[in-house]
Design a protein around this motif. Sequence first.
Motif, PDB file in Angstrom:
ATOM      1  N   PHE A 148      20.819  41.983  20.508  1.00  0.00           N
ATOM      2  CA  PHE A 148      20.166  40.839  21.110  1.00  0.00           C
ATOM      3  C   PHE A 148      19.162  40.274  20.035  1.00  0.00           C
ATOM      4  CE2 PHE A 148      21.960  42.393  24.972  1.00  0.00           C
ATOM      5  CZ  PHE A 148      22.531  41.301  25.443  1.00  0.00           C
ATOM      6  N   TRP A 149      18.616  41.329  19.259  1.00  0.00           N
ATOM      7  CA  TRP A 149      17.607  40.907  18.268  1.00  0.00           C
ATOM      8  C   TRP A 149      18.513  40.559  16.929  1.00  0.00           C
ATOM      9  CZ3 TRP A 149      16.057  44.439  14.067  1.00  0.00           C
ATOM     10  CH2 TRP A 149      14.780  44.049  13.325  1.00  0.00           C
ATOM     11  N   ILE A 150      19.323  41.176  16.321  1.00  0.00           N
ATOM     12  CA  ILE A 150      20.092  41.083  15.205  1.00  0.00           C
ATOM     13  C   ILE A 150      20.673  39.830  15.263  1.00  0.00           C
ATOM     14  CG2 ILE A 150      21.836  41.912  13.587  1.00  0.00           C
ATOM     15  CD1 ILE A 150      20.950  44.898  14.563  1.00  0.00           C
ATOM     16  N   ALA A 151      21.577  39.485  16.621  1.00  0.00           N
ATOM     17  CA  ALA A 151      22.307  38.310  16.488  1.00  0.00           C
ATOM     18  C   ALA A 151      23.498  38.202  15.567  1.00  0.00           C
ATOM     19  CB  ALA A 151      21.487  37.132  16.768  1.00  0.00           C
ATOM     20  N   SER A 152      24.036  39.082  15.605  1.00  0.00           N
ATOM     21  CA  SER A 152      25.327  39.071  14.641  1.00  0.00           C
ATOM     22  C   SER A 152      26.610  38.952  15.436  1.00  0.00           C
ATOM     23  CB  SER A 152      25.422  40.563  13.682  1.00  0.00           C
ATOM     24  OG  SER A 152      26.734  40.773  13.234  1.00  0.00           O
ATOM     25  N   SER A 153      27.247  38.160  15.037  1.00  0.00           N
ATOM     26  CA  SER A 153      28.550  37.737  15.723  1.00  0.00           C
ATOM     27  C   SER A 153      29.631  38.882  15.509  1.00  0.00           C
ATOM     28  CB  SER A 153      29.058  36.484  15.491  1.00  0.00           C
ATOM     29  OG  SER A 153      29.390  36.441  14.129  1.00  0.00           O
ATOM     30  N   TYR A 154      29.487  39.375  14.333  1.00  0.00           N
ATOM     31  CA  TYR A 154      30.384  40.373  13.881  1.00  0.00           C
ATOM     32  C   TYR A 154      30.093  41.857  14.551  1.00  0.00           C
ATOM     33  CZ  TYR A 154      31.818  37.207  10.336  1.00  0.00           C
ATOM     34  OH  TYR A 154      32.267  35.907   9.886  1.00  0.00           O
ATOM     35  N   VAL A 155      29.090  42.058  14.861  1.00  0.00           N
ATOM     36  CA  VAL A 155      28.371  43.157  15.552  1.00  0.00           C
ATOM     37  C   VAL A 155      28.834  42.905  17.314  1.00  0.00           C
ATOM     38  CG1 VAL A 155      26.698  44.552  16.533  1.00  0.00           C
ATOM     39  CG2 VAL A 155      26.648  44.001  14.069  1.00  0.00           C
ATOM     40  N   ALA A 156      28.701  41.721  17.569  1.00  0.00           N
ATOM     41  CA  ALA A 156      28.883  41.640  19.112  1.00  0.00           C
ATOM     42  C   ALA A 156      30.330  41.638  19.082  1.00  0.00           C
ATOM     43  CB  ALA A 156      28.360  39.962  19.312  1.00  0.00           C
ATOM     44  N   VAL A 157      31.022  41.169  18.443  1.00  0.00           N
ATOM     45  CA  VAL A 157      32.682  41.187  18.631  1.00  0.00           C
ATOM     46  C   VAL A 157      33.182  42.391  18.546  1.00  0.00           C
ATOM     47  CG1 VAL A 157      33.632  40.626  16.340  1.00  0.00           C
ATOM     48  CG2 VAL A 157      34.673  40.136  18.320  1.00  0.00           C
ATOM     49  N   ALA A 158      32.646  43.449  17.777  1.00  0.00           N
ATOM     50  CA  ALA A 158      32.973  44.882  17.504  1.00  0.00           C
ATOM     51  C   ALA A 158      32.590  45.679  18.809  1.00  0.00           C
ATOM     52  CB  ALA A 158      32.331  45.332  16.330  1.00  0.00           C
ATOM     53  N   PHE A 159      31.401  45.269  19.248  1.00  0.00           N
ATOM     54  CA  PHE A 159      30.929  46.058  20.460  1.00  0.00           C
ATOM     55  C   PHE A 159      31.809  45.456  21.644  1.00  0.00           C
ATOM     56  CE2 PHE A 159      26.373  46.744  19.004  1.00  0.00           C
ATOM     57  CZ  PHE A 159      26.456  47.866  18.190  1.00  0.00           C
ATOM     58  N   PHE A 160      32.101  44.326  21.672  1.00  0.00           N
ATOM     59  CA  PHE A 160      32.735  43.889  22.928  1.00  0.00           C
ATOM     60  C   PHE A 160      34.230  44.396  22.975  1.00  0.00           C
ATOM     61  CE2 PHE A 160      35.540  40.726  24.750  1.00  0.00           C
ATOM     62  CZ  PHE A 160      35.346  40.741  25.933  1.00  0.00           C
ATOM     63  N   ALA A 161      34.848  44.659  21.801  1.00  0.00           N
ATOM     64  CA  ALA A 161      36.226  45.129  21.599  1.00  0.00           C
ATOM     65  C   ALA A 161      36.002  46.881  22.094  1.00  0.00           C
ATOM     66  CB  ALA A 161      36.611  45.069  20.451  1.00  0.00           C
ATOM     67  N   GLN A 162      35.118  47.397  21.622  1.00  0.00           N
ATOM     68  CA  GLN A 162      34.773  48.708  22.050  1.00  0.00           C
ATOM     69  C   GLN A 162      34.505  48.767  23.674  1.00  0.00           C
ATOM     70  OE1 GLN A 162      35.483  51.799  21.274  1.00  0.00           O
ATOM     71  NE2 GLN A 162      34.409  52.501  22.718  1.00  0.00           N
ATOM     72  N   ALA A 163      33.633  48.003  23.971  1.00  0.00           N
ATOM     73  CA  ALA A 163      33.453  47.954  25.458  1.00  0.00           C
ATOM     74  C   ALA A 163      34.506  47.838  26.237  1.00  0.00           C
ATOM     75  CB  ALA A 163      32.245  46.761  25.681  1.00  0.00           C
ATOM     76  N   LEU A 164      35.481  46.780  25.832  1.00  0.00           N
ATOM     77  CA  LEU A 164      36.820  46.769  26.569  1.00  0.00           C
ATOM     78  C   LEU A 164      37.485  48.015  26.636  1.00  0.00           C
ATOM     79  CD1 LEU A 164      37.942  43.143  25.537  1.00  0.00           C
ATOM     80  CD2 LEU A 164      36.793  43.775  27.682  1.00  0.00           C
ATOM     81  N   LEU A 165      37.594  48.902  25.877  1.00  0.00           N
ATOM     82  CA  LEU A 165      38.020  50.276  25.720  1.00  0.00           C
ATOM     83  C   LEU A 165      37.434  51.274  26.809  1.00  0.00           C
ATOM     84  CD1 LEU A 165      39.035  50.720  22.178  1.00  0.00           C
ATOM     85  CD2 LEU A 165      40.390  49.795  23.858  1.00  0.00           C
TER      86      LEU A 165
END
Length: 177
Positions: A148-165
Amino acid sequence: MIELLAGRMAEGIKRRAPDHPASVAVLKHSLAILINTISIIVLTLGIAILNDRLKETIIVMSSFALLRMVSGGLHLKSGTLCVVVSTLLIVGLSMMGFSEKTTLIINITSLILAILFAPTDIQKQSRIPKKYYPVLKLLSVLMISINFWIASSYVAVAFFAQALLLFPRMKGGGKKT
């Protein structure tokens, strides 16, 4: 293929060091993990270099792996399938960029999934006692919150993909496995 290679390597090691305390099965398992990990890294970085997306790929791969270490998640049945799926997933995610608003929504969704489901199937990849699972959940939530502080779209999408698992799988009768 990975399991076959790991098995042959383990048998070779055991022939050369028959008194080693590790069994062929333990050696095979360890080698399969090592071969799997190295294959994903080498293939993914190779494709990233060819696509001129090395920085983005390293960000996605690192973010995904770090969150996975503390949150667990779905495992594929075959090491070879894992290499193919992981490589394609990371390469694909590294080609995505999102607006600040979309990144925020992805972060919020990932955070909710981690709060609800982390850690999932962590016992398949570590020997961490269950009493520490709340700490793993907290680490997962903190890790996602940092973005939320870094606001990287690449970090966000990586975390999202992992969270879906992290969605727990159900087998017969709706019992969580």
